[in-house]
Design a protein around this motif. Sequence first.
Motif, PDB file in Angstrom:
ATOM      1  N   ILE A  38      -2.378 -12.203   5.037  1.00  0.00           N
ATOM      2  CA  ILE A  38      -0.998 -11.817   5.310  1.00  0.00           C
ATOM      3  C   ILE A  38      -0.698 -12.127   6.771  1.00  0.00           C
ATOM      4  O   ILE A  38      -1.469 -11.789   7.663  1.00  0.00           O
ATOM      5  N   THR A  39       0.419 -12.796   7.005  1.00  0.00           N
ATOM      6  CA  THR A  39       0.810 -13.153   8.378  1.00  0.00           C
ATOM      7  C   THR A  39       2.031 -12.338   8.804  1.00  0.00           C
ATOM      8  O   THR A  39       2.669 -11.668   7.977  1.00  0.00           O
ATOM      9  N   ILE A  40       2.361 -12.433  10.070  1.00  0.00           N
ATOM     10  CA  ILE A  40       3.559 -11.747  10.577  1.00  0.00           C
ATOM     11  C   ILE A  40       4.801 -12.269   9.862  1.00  0.00           C
ATOM     12  O   ILE A  40       5.723 -11.504   9.548  1.00  0.00           O
ATOM     13  N   LYS A  41       4.835 -13.547   9.571  1.00  0.00           N
ATOM     14  CA  LYS A  41       5.974 -14.115   8.836  1.00  0.00           C
ATOM     15  C   LYS A  41       6.146 -13.435   7.480  1.00  0.00           C
ATOM     16  O   LYS A  41       7.268 -13.145   7.054  1.00  0.00           O
ATOM     17  N   ASN A  42       5.041 -13.132   6.813  1.00  0.00           N
ATOM     18  CA  ASN A  42       5.114 -12.453   5.515  1.00  0.00           C
ATOM     19  C   ASN A  42       5.655 -11.037   5.651  1.00  0.00           C
ATOM     20  O   ASN A  42       6.383 -10.558   4.778  1.00  0.00           O
ATOM     21  N   LEU A  43       5.311 -10.370   6.749  1.00  0.00           N
ATOM     22  CA  LEU A  43       5.845  -9.028   6.997  1.00  0.00           C
ATOM     23  C   LEU A  43       7.362  -9.066   7.158  1.00  0.00           C
ATOM     24  O   LEU A  43       8.077  -8.178   6.687  1.00  0.00           O
ATOM     25  N   LEU A  44       7.863 -10.102   7.806  1.00  0.00           N
ATOM     26  CA  LEU A  44       9.289 -10.226   8.108  1.00  0.00           C
ATOM     27  C   LEU A  44      10.127 -10.693   6.924  1.00  0.00           C
ATOM     28  O   LEU A  44      11.359 -10.590   6.950  1.00  0.00           O
ATOM     29  N   THR A  45       9.471 -11.197   5.883  1.00  0.00           N
ATOM     30  CA  THR A  45      10.207 -11.820   4.772  1.00  0.00           C
ATOM     31  C   THR A  45       9.907 -11.193   3.409  1.00  0.00           C
ATOM     32  O   THR A  45      10.201 -11.783   2.382  1.00  0.00           O
ATOM     33  N   HIS A  46       9.345 -10.003   3.405  1.00  0.00           N
ATOM     34  CA  HIS A  46       9.074  -9.277   2.153  1.00  0.00           C
ATOM     35  C   HIS A  46       8.216 -10.099   1.184  1.00  0.00           C
ATOM     36  O   HIS A  46       8.451 -10.097  -0.029  1.00  0.00           O
ATOM     37  N   SER A  47       7.257 -10.801   1.722  1.00  0.00           N
ATOM     38  CA  SER A  47       6.412 -11.648   0.860  1.00  0.00           C
ATOM     39  C   SER A  47       4.931 -11.351   1.093  1.00  0.00           C
ATOM     40  O   SER A  47       4.133 -12.237   1.332  1.00  0.00           O
ATOM     41  N   LEU A  48       4.585 -10.059   1.008  1.00  0.00           N
ATOM     42  CA  LEU A  48       3.219  -9.607   1.308  1.00  0.00           C
ATOM     43  C   LEU A  48       2.210  -9.989   0.232  1.00  0.00           C
ATOM     44  O   LEU A  48       1.040 -10.202   0.526  1.00  0.00           O
ATOM     45  N   GLY A  49       2.655  -9.997  -1.026  1.00  0.00           N
ATOM     46  CA  GLY A  49       1.732 -10.262  -2.130  1.00  0.00           C
ATOM     47  C   GLY A  49       1.064  -9.017  -2.672  1.00  0.00           C
ATOM     48  O   GLY A  49       0.107  -9.102  -3.435  1.00  0.00           O
ATOM     49  N   PHE A  50       1.558  -7.821  -2.278  1.00  0.00           N
ATOM     50  CA  PHE A  50       0.962  -6.570  -2.756  1.00  0.00           C
ATOM     51  C   PHE A  50       1.131  -6.422  -4.266  1.00  0.00           C
ATOM     52  O   PHE A  50       2.169  -6.772  -4.824  1.00  0.00           O
ATOM     53  N   LYS A  51       0.131  -5.851  -4.898  1.00  0.00           N
ATOM     54  CA  LYS A  51       0.221  -5.530  -6.324  1.00  0.00           C
ATOM     55  C   LYS A  51       1.239  -4.414  -6.535  1.00  0.00           C
ATOM     56  O   LYS A  51       2.063  -4.460  -7.442  1.00  0.00           O
ATOM     57  N   ASN A  52       1.145  -3.380  -5.695  1.00  0.00           N
ATOM     58  CA  ASN A  52       2.126  -2.293  -5.685  1.00  0.00           C
ATOM     59  C   ASN A  52       2.756  -2.255  -4.299  1.00  0.00           C
ATOM     60  O   ASN A  52       2.034  -2.203  -3.299  1.00  0.00           O
ATOM     61  N   LYS A  53       4.084  -2.251  -4.241  1.00  0.00           N
ATOM     62  CA  LYS A  53       4.737  -2.428  -2.938  1.00  0.00           C
ATOM     63  C   LYS A  53       4.500  -1.273  -1.972  1.00  0.00           C
ATOM     64  O   LYS A  53       4.600  -1.446  -0.762  1.00  0.00           O
ATOM     65  N   THR A  54       4.176  -0.074  -2.493  1.00  0.00           N
ATOM     66  CA  THR A  54       3.963   1.079  -1.625  1.00  0.00           C
ATOM     67  C   THR A  54       2.643   1.757  -1.978  1.00  0.00           C
ATOM     68  O   THR A  54       2.412   2.058  -3.159  1.00  0.00           O
ATOM     69  N   PRO A  55       1.774   2.023  -1.004  1.00  0.00           N
ATOM     70  CA  PRO A  55       0.527   2.758  -1.277  1.00  0.00           C
ATOM     71  C   PRO A  55       0.827   4.115  -1.923  1.00  0.00           C
ATOM     72  O   PRO A  55       1.872   4.723  -1.659  1.00  0.00           O
ATOM     73  N   LYS A  56      -0.088   4.602  -2.750  1.00  0.00           N
ATOM     74  CA  LYS A  56       0.170   5.776  -3.600  1.00  0.00           C
ATOM     75  C   LYS A  56       0.544   7.032  -2.820  1.00  0.00           C
ATOM     76  O   LYS A  56       1.484   7.742  -3.169  1.00  0.00           O
ATOM     77  N   LYS A  57      -0.212   7.360  -1.776  1.00  0.00           N
ATOM     78  CA  LYS A  57       0.066   8.593  -1.028  1.00  0.00           C
ATOM     79  C   LYS A  57       1.416   8.511  -0.325  1.00  0.00           C
ATOM     80  O   LYS A  57       2.168   9.489  -0.296  1.00  0.00           O
ATOM     81  N   LEU A  58       1.720   7.353   0.240  1.00  0.00           N
ATOM     82  CA  LEU A  58       3.016   7.174   0.892  1.00  0.00           C
ATOM     83  C   LEU A  58       4.142   7.243  -0.130  1.00  0.00           C
ATOM     84  O   LEU A  58       5.211   7.814   0.138  1.00  0.00           O
ATOM     85  N   GLU A  59       3.907   6.701  -1.306  1.00  0.00           N
ATOM     86  CA  GLU A  59       4.904   6.757  -2.374  1.00  0.00           C
ATOM     87  C   GLU A  59       5.207   8.203  -2.750  1.00  0.00           C
ATOM     88  O   GLU A  59       6.361   8.572  -2.990  1.00  0.00           O
ATOM     89  N   GLU A  60       4.177   9.042  -2.764  1.00  0.00           N
ATOM     90  CA  GLU A  60       4.362  10.457  -3.078  1.00  0.00           C
ATOM     91  C   GLU A  60       5.166  11.158  -1.983  1.00  0.00           C
ATOM     92  O   GLU A  60       6.047  11.978  -2.259  1.00  0.00           O
ATOM     93  N   VAL A  61       4.899  10.808  -0.726  1.00  0.00           N
ATOM     94  CA  VAL A  61       5.664  11.362   0.394  1.00  0.00           C
ATOM     95  C   VAL A  61       7.128  10.953   0.272  1.00  0.00           C
ATOM     96  O   VAL A  61       8.044  11.774   0.467  1.00  0.00           O
ATOM     97  N   ASN A  62       7.380   9.695  -0.074  1.00  0.00           N
ATOM     98  CA  ASN A  62       8.757   9.205  -0.238  1.00  0.00           C
ATOM     99  C   ASN A  62       9.476   9.947  -1.369  1.00  0.00           C
ATOM    100  O   ASN A  62      10.669  10.258  -1.267  1.00  0.00           O
TER     101      ASN A  62
END
Length: 513
Positions: free
Chosen positions: A144-168
């Motif tokens: 993952i590069t900085i460009k990927n961070l800026l363009t929503h192209s991370l390649g994550f299987k799930n866009k938000t980690p589970k614990k953070l998703e629960e906080v949200n």
Amino acid sequence: MKYFFALVVLTPLMASSQATYKTFLNEKHIVADSFKAKNKPFKELSHIINQYAENEIKKGNINSIALAVYRNGQIFHNYYGEIDKNSHNKPNDNTLYEIASISKVFTGSLAAKAVLEKKINLDDDIRIYLAGEYPNLEYQKTPITIKNLLTHSLGFKNKTPKKLEEVNRKTAEGYYENRAFDYTMSNFLEELKTVELDKKPGTFYDYNSIGSELVAYILEQVYHQSYKELLQIFLKELNMNNTYLQDYQKHKLNLSNSYTSSGEKAPLDKNPLLGGGYGMITTLPDLIKLMKFQLESDNPLIKESRRTLYEDKEDNVMGYLWQDMGVGKEEGFYYSKTGDSYGVRSGILICPDSNYGQIIIINNKSDAALADWEILYNKIETDLIKYPKINLKSVLKSQFIDHPKDARKQYNILNKQTEKYFNTNLQDTLNSLGYDLLYGDKNVAKAIEILEFGTKEYPESANLFDSLGEAYFVDKTYDKAIFNYKKSLKLKPNNDNAKEMILKINQLLSVKK
């Protein structure tokens, strides 16, 4: 007040001076007249935009609107409605709004600045800025590069980690409204070690706030300052003195209430991380300063931040966290960003090629309110694109509704001024106005009235009869709908829409029997 007059004998020098003074006065009048002429179209445009906004408020779906437009250096902004229904608390220049994901464009701008200052490189593997081991942050040896961070192209299987998703989830329920977060950036960085990638970074667009939070963290590492401090310096450069990161409690007296899709008071969209993805609050005048900065400043970070970094076959085009980038046939290059908290919808559009911009904020998010926000957004943009020409349909809309025959006479006079107005074809205007009333204003009766008038004015127009048939269909007056669709078919035998609608109505009627 008394006025005194004296008889003066003119010497040649005095005569010369008087002639010079007359020339000065003439030039002054010419400049003043030129200024008035230049401002007249913008005043007309502002008046029409007022009408658009007031009309959306009258429909009753939107609580309040804050809007601003910029065109060729001229700015108009205004407020409409009530923050809280039946409370008479109209928003004003001091009202603070959550701008949610519009926060990302500030992160993107700071990243562009860091690139220009050679603090970071877009192709940097993000792991060089993270302490510890993150072997999981790559897919088939592609990191993952900085460009990927800026363009929503991370390649994550799930866009938000589970614990953070629960906080949200708990934030959305209001759990943290009066509580401190039990999840911090440290927890996030630890949880980041557990995420999985199932796509090559840079190949798949998946909107998220993780990337922008990591950009904020990386900026902290390279500048050795907190993200909040870096943001504050940037805001000060833009003279955005009423824009804050998170500070909800400190500014609660000016912070607008907002309402969810069900009409309940919305919780604040608090961010447990750094605020790179969302969490800023600001006023409309401060957002206008951002718009002016984008359209007027020659700061090199602007050009860098709106440079295309990602595009795909789905028409996703991204700069430094700016979205919906493209090139219009008339308006040229544009870019925009919307923000959605739990109760506020905000949007900013920038078009440097045509030198215009717009901002629209509403403070409730029912489906009907969001639909009306979009209608207003599109109407205003259409008029900004065509400016300095003025929308003749909008100028005469109320007159067409109340006195269509008088409006037609006025229309036939004004539509010859094609250098001043657009929508100068009466047949097309009546059809378009009918649709505005039918779907935009939800005024079916008036839509039918206008379209009936249109078919009488243009009895050979298959399109107007087709539209009138549609209006009667929406009104569930099926016999008149069929009658007008048949009239359209007679005028245009290959009108497939009319054929399909007649069939559809007959099927509906047979089911009822």
